[in-house]
Write a protein that holds these residues in place. Structure first.
Motif, PDB file in Angstrom:
ATOM      1  N   LYS A 152     -13.337   0.513 -15.050  1.00  0.00           N
ATOM      2  CA  LYS A 152     -13.862   0.754 -13.707  1.00  0.00           C
ATOM      3  C   LYS A 152     -13.756   2.225 -13.302  1.00  0.00           C
ATOM      4  CE  LYS A 152     -14.950  -3.502 -12.534  1.00  0.00           C
ATOM      5  NZ  LYS A 152     -16.346  -3.885 -12.240  1.00  0.00           N
ATOM      6  N   LYS A 153     -13.377   3.062 -14.268  1.00  0.00           N
ATOM      7  CA  LYS A 153     -13.315   4.523 -14.100  1.00  0.00           C
ATOM      8  C   LYS A 153     -12.134   5.018 -13.280  1.00  0.00           C
ATOM      9  CE  LYS A 153     -17.153   4.756 -16.394  1.00  0.00           C
ATOM     10  NZ  LYS A 153     -17.111   5.106 -17.831  1.00  0.00           N
ATOM     11  N   LEU A 154     -11.119   4.171 -13.066  1.00  0.00           N
ATOM     12  CA  LEU A 154      -9.895   4.680 -12.443  1.00  0.00           C
ATOM     13  C   LEU A 154      -9.208   5.595 -13.454  1.00  0.00           C
ATOM     14  CD1 LEU A 154      -7.858   4.541 -10.051  1.00  0.00           C
ATOM     15  CD2 LEU A 154      -6.711   2.692 -11.277  1.00  0.00           C
ATOM     16  N   ASN A 155      -8.583   6.647 -12.959  1.00  0.00           N
ATOM     17  CA  ASN A 155      -7.863   7.546 -13.861  1.00  0.00           C
ATOM     18  C   ASN A 155      -6.946   6.737 -14.779  1.00  0.00           C
ATOM     19  OD1 ASN A 155      -5.380   9.234 -14.612  1.00  0.00           O
ATOM     20  ND2 ASN A 155      -6.784  10.792 -13.844  1.00  0.00           N
ATOM     21  N   PRO A 156      -7.041   6.943 -16.115  1.00  0.00           N
ATOM     22  CA  PRO A 156      -6.273   6.131 -17.061  1.00  0.00           C
ATOM     23  C   PRO A 156      -4.771   6.107 -16.801  1.00  0.00           C
ATOM     24  CG  PRO A 156      -7.917   7.411 -18.230  1.00  0.00           C
ATOM     25  CD  PRO A 156      -7.933   7.886 -16.808  1.00  0.00           C
ATOM     26  N   VAL A 157      -4.222   7.223 -16.320  1.00  0.00           N
ATOM     27  CA  VAL A 157      -2.780   7.271 -16.062  1.00  0.00           C
ATOM     28  C   VAL A 157      -2.403   6.275 -14.973  1.00  0.00           C
ATOM     29  CG1 VAL A 157      -0.826   8.735 -15.428  1.00  0.00           C
ATOM     30  CG2 VAL A 157      -2.756   9.710 -16.697  1.00  0.00           C
ATOM     31  N   TYR A 158      -3.149   6.294 -13.857  1.00  0.00           N
ATOM     32  CA  TYR A 158      -2.875   5.366 -12.772  1.00  0.00           C
ATOM     33  C   TYR A 158      -3.172   3.926 -13.192  1.00  0.00           C
ATOM     34  CZ  TYR A 158      -2.429   9.355  -9.614  1.00  0.00           C
ATOM     35  OH  TYR A 158      -2.012  10.506  -9.003  1.00  0.00           O
ATOM     36  N   ALA A 159      -4.220   3.747 -14.003  1.00  0.00           N
ATOM     37  CA  ALA A 159      -4.565   2.405 -14.480  1.00  0.00           C
ATOM     38  C   ALA A 159      -3.430   1.820 -15.312  1.00  0.00           C
ATOM     39  CB  ALA A 159      -5.858   2.452 -15.292  1.00  0.00           C
ATOM     40  N   LEU A 160      -2.864   2.640 -16.198  1.00  0.00           N
ATOM     41  CA  LEU A 160      -1.775   2.185 -17.064  1.00  0.00           C
ATOM     42  C   LEU A 160      -0.515   1.892 -16.254  1.00  0.00           C
ATOM     43  CD1 LEU A 160      -2.423   4.680 -19.984  1.00  0.00           C
ATOM     44  CD2 LEU A 160      -2.623   2.193 -20.149  1.00  0.00           C
ATOM     45  N   PHE A 161      -0.210   2.770 -15.298  1.00  0.00           N
ATOM     46  CA  PHE A 161       0.970   2.552 -14.442  1.00  0.00           C
ATOM     47  C   PHE A 161       0.812   1.296 -13.592  1.00  0.00           C
ATOM     48  CE2 PHE A 161       2.617   7.195 -14.320  1.00  0.00           C
ATOM     49  CZ  PHE A 161       3.492   6.917 -15.349  1.00  0.00           C
ATOM     50  N   LEU A 162      -0.366   1.146 -12.989  1.00  0.00           N
ATOM     51  CA  LEU A 162      -0.589  -0.004 -12.127  1.00  0.00           C
ATOM     52  C   LEU A 162      -0.538  -1.302 -12.932  1.00  0.00           C
ATOM     53  CD1 LEU A 162      -1.135  -0.868  -9.256  1.00  0.00           C
ATOM     54  CD2 LEU A 162      -3.591  -0.620  -9.674  1.00  0.00           C
ATOM     55  N   GLY A 163      -1.107  -1.264 -14.139  1.00  0.00           N
ATOM     56  CA  GLY A 163      -1.048  -2.428 -15.012  1.00  0.00           C
ATOM     57  C   GLY A 163       0.391  -2.780 -15.359  1.00  0.00           C
ATOM     58  N   ALA A 164       1.191  -1.757 -15.630  1.00  0.00           N
ATOM     59  CA  ALA A 164       2.597  -1.990 -15.967  1.00  0.00           C
ATOM     60  C   ALA A 164       3.364  -2.587 -14.793  1.00  0.00           C
ATOM     61  CB  ALA A 164       3.244  -0.676 -16.411  1.00  0.00           C
ATOM     62  N   ILE A 165       3.099  -2.078 -13.598  1.00  0.00           N
ATOM     63  CA  ILE A 165       3.804  -2.572 -12.404  1.00  0.00           C
ATOM     64  C   ILE A 165       3.438  -4.030 -12.117  1.00  0.00           C
ATOM     65  CG2 ILE A 165       3.966  -2.335  -9.892  1.00  0.00           C
ATOM     66  CD1 ILE A 165       3.635   0.723 -10.320  1.00  0.00           C
ATOM     67  N   VAL A 166       2.144  -4.317 -12.070  1.00  0.00           N
ATOM     68  CA  VAL A 166       1.693  -5.685 -11.772  1.00  0.00           C
ATOM     69  C   VAL A 166       2.157  -6.644 -12.862  1.00  0.00           C
ATOM     70  CG1 VAL A 166      -0.316  -7.174 -11.442  1.00  0.00           C
ATOM     71  CG2 VAL A 166      -0.294  -4.874 -10.453  1.00  0.00           C
ATOM     72  N   GLY A 167       2.050  -6.214 -14.107  1.00  0.00           N
ATOM     73  CA  GLY A 167       2.474  -7.061 -15.221  1.00  0.00           C
ATOM     74  C   GLY A 167       3.949  -7.393 -15.172  1.00  0.00           C
ATOM     75  N   ALA A 168       4.773  -6.401 -14.824  1.00  0.00           N
ATOM     76  CA  ALA A 168       6.218  -6.635 -14.743  1.00  0.00           C
ATOM     77  C   ALA A 168       6.545  -7.621 -13.623  1.00  0.00           C
ATOM     78  CB  ALA A 168       6.948  -5.310 -14.520  1.00  0.00           C
ATOM     79  N   LEU A 169       5.891  -7.447 -12.487  1.00  0.00           N
ATOM     80  CA  LEU A 169       6.150  -8.350 -11.355  1.00  0.00           C
ATOM     81  C   LEU A 169       5.692  -9.772 -11.670  1.00  0.00           C
ATOM     82  CD1 LEU A 169       5.070  -5.995  -8.419  1.00  0.00           C
ATOM     83  CD2 LEU A 169       7.408  -6.650  -9.057  1.00  0.00           C
ATOM     84  N   ILE A 170       4.527  -9.909 -12.289  1.00  0.00           N
ATOM     85  CA  ILE A 170       4.038 -11.239 -12.671  1.00  0.00           C
ATOM     86  C   ILE A 170       4.949 -11.852 -13.731  1.00  0.00           C
ATOM     87  CG2 ILE A 170       2.160 -12.455 -13.881  1.00  0.00           C
ATOM     88  CD1 ILE A 170       0.201 -10.611 -12.467  1.00  0.00           C
ATOM     89  N   GLY A 171       5.491 -10.989 -14.593  1.00  0.00           N
ATOM     90  CA  GLY A 171       6.348 -11.457 -15.684  1.00  0.00           C
ATOM     91  C   GLY A 171       7.741 -11.853 -15.256  1.00  0.00           C
TER      92      GLY A 171
END
Length: 432
Positions: free
Chosen positions: A24-43
């Motif tokens: 979706k063209k979000l800056n890859p750094v923020y995309a990776l961080f946001l994915g890590a945060i959401v994934g950890a919380l869901i996990g």
């Protein structure tokens, strides 16, 4: 993380979110961080544990980041001085039009192998390729495959971020990983030339307007070849002293063990002085640092998502799946490289994720560190040029190709990367 384990579902969801956001063209750094945060919380992690996951993950890539920044000196000198262009021009002129595809692939391979980023190497050789393609009637598809395939081959034997990450991920010397990738790289070059030759009449041809004429290329600003090769030659010699000494049994050489963090900047400075460009040291080093900044930021972002996967039981689940399927555990190394690079559309990020997330599981399978490094590294070249990454768009622009035309190249690039992966897996996974 105090014995806390994140669910593998959270790790997969986090990785999927990061991929979607990158698309979706979000800056890859923020995309990776946001994915890590959401994934950890869901996990199952709480807010504090989530921060610990990110910090731990990003800390794990700092060794690679420091070496990548150091490599910026050599890269800056090669690109800003015109040394890379000199080398490319010399190779193409040496082979002539009759062996144009080989010359273009070899030129890109060598430029990438001496420390220039693969997208930059393609940009350097692209004007020459367009000129040659117009004269010889070679399609853009074949031309870009020659450049991309040659770049992939050079990338696995280079002191570039991906090789540094592969070496650091398994606690190996950079020079040893570069040497180990040499045979797979040769196979990659050969396959590139064969497949590109079969495609030279397929697809859109280079128009007269797109071709860069020889008179348009100002070679007067480039250093002579004998000076242009000094920097990469010094880097190669210094990096190879220890491995050659070990092989030859020469104690004085085998005990010479200097980290690439020292060698690459030294080579860049020596090359700069040899070209009489010492007065530009501030300009060249600043340029090299600027070119490394985006890569470093993505590596840090990749560290965050790698921290998530490492803190989860995903690797355990993957190992169990492999054992249940009955296939050799050796395949975990190349498969992890292929999947992680495909997910992020980046060789460097793919290697970081594969080594950080599956490194220990790969070693626990009985795979030797060197074998693991080479298989992960070559695996990361198979489908790393997908549209969510910069490489796809930079290379398409270099040859004036549409998105659809560039998409048509991906299967052929996968053949090149797949060949190198198969050769590496047979050599290091089963034969050696």
């Amino acid at each position: 993380m105090d014995g806390f384990t994140i669910s593998w579902i959270g790790a997969l969801v986090g990785l999927a979110i990061a991929i979607v956001l990158i698309l979706k063209k979000l800056n890859p750094v923020y995309a990776l961080f946001l994915g890590a945060i959401v994934g950890a919380l869901i996990g199952g992690a709480n807010l504090e544990q989530t921060i610990n996951v990110l910090v731990s993950g990003t800390q794990s890539v700092m060794g690679t980041v420091i070496r990548v920044l150091a490599a910026g000196v050599l890269a800056g000198v090669m690109m800003e001085s015109g040394a890379a262009e000199t080398i490319a021009q010399a190779i193409v002129k040496k082979f002539g039009g009759g062996k144009a595809i080989l010359a273009l692939a070899l030129a890109t391979m060598i430029i990438t192998a001496v420390g220039v980023f693969i997208p930059v190497a393609v940009l350097i050789v692209a004007p020459i390729a367009l000129s040659v393609g117009n004269k010889m009637g070679i399609s853009k598809l074949a031309l870009l495959l020659a450049l991309s395939g040659g770049g992939k081959a050079g990338n696995i034997i280079s002191p570039n971020p991906n090789t540094i990450a592969a070496a650091r991920g398994f606690g190996l010397d950079l020079s040893d990983v570069m040497i180990a990738g040499f045979v797979p790289a040769l196979f990659g070059l050969v396959v590139t030339v064969i497949v590109a030759s079969l495609l030279k009449r397929k697809g859109v041809m280079v128009s007269d307007a797109e071709a860069v004429q020889d008179t348009e290329i100002d070679t007067s600003k480039y250093p002579p070849l004998k000076k242009a090769i000094v920097a990469p030659l010094v880097a190669v010699i210094l990096l190879m002293i220890n491995p050659i000494g070990s092989i030859a049994g020469i104690d004085a050489l085998s005990s010479f063990k200097v980290d690439a963090m020292y060698i690459l900047p030294i080579a860049g400075v020596v090359g700069m002085l040899a070209m009489g460009q010492g007065k530009h040291i501030l300009k060249y080093t600043a340029s090299g640092l600027n070119k490394m900044t985006a890569t470093v930021l993505i590596l840090i972002g990749a560290g965050g998502i790698a921290g998530l996967i490492s803190a989860s039981d995903l690797s355990t689940q993957v190992v169990s799946l492999i054992e249940a399927s009955g296939i050799s555990g050796t395949f975990l190394a190349p498969i992890s490289g292929i999947l992680m690079a495909a997910a992020t559309a980046s060789t460097s990020t793919g290697v970081i994720l594969a080594t950080g997330s599956f490194g220990q599981a790969i070693l626990d399978m009985g795979t030797a560190p060197m074998a693991a490094a080479v298989m992960v590294h070559t695996g990361a070249t198979v489908i790393d040029s997908l549209p969510q990454g910069n490489y796809f768009h930079v290379t398409a622009s270099s040859m004036n190709m549409s998105i659809k035309q560039r998409m048509g190249l991906i299967p052929y690039e996968a053949i090149v990367g797949g060949t190198m992966t198969i050769v590496a897996t047979l050599m290091y996974g089963f034969l050696l």
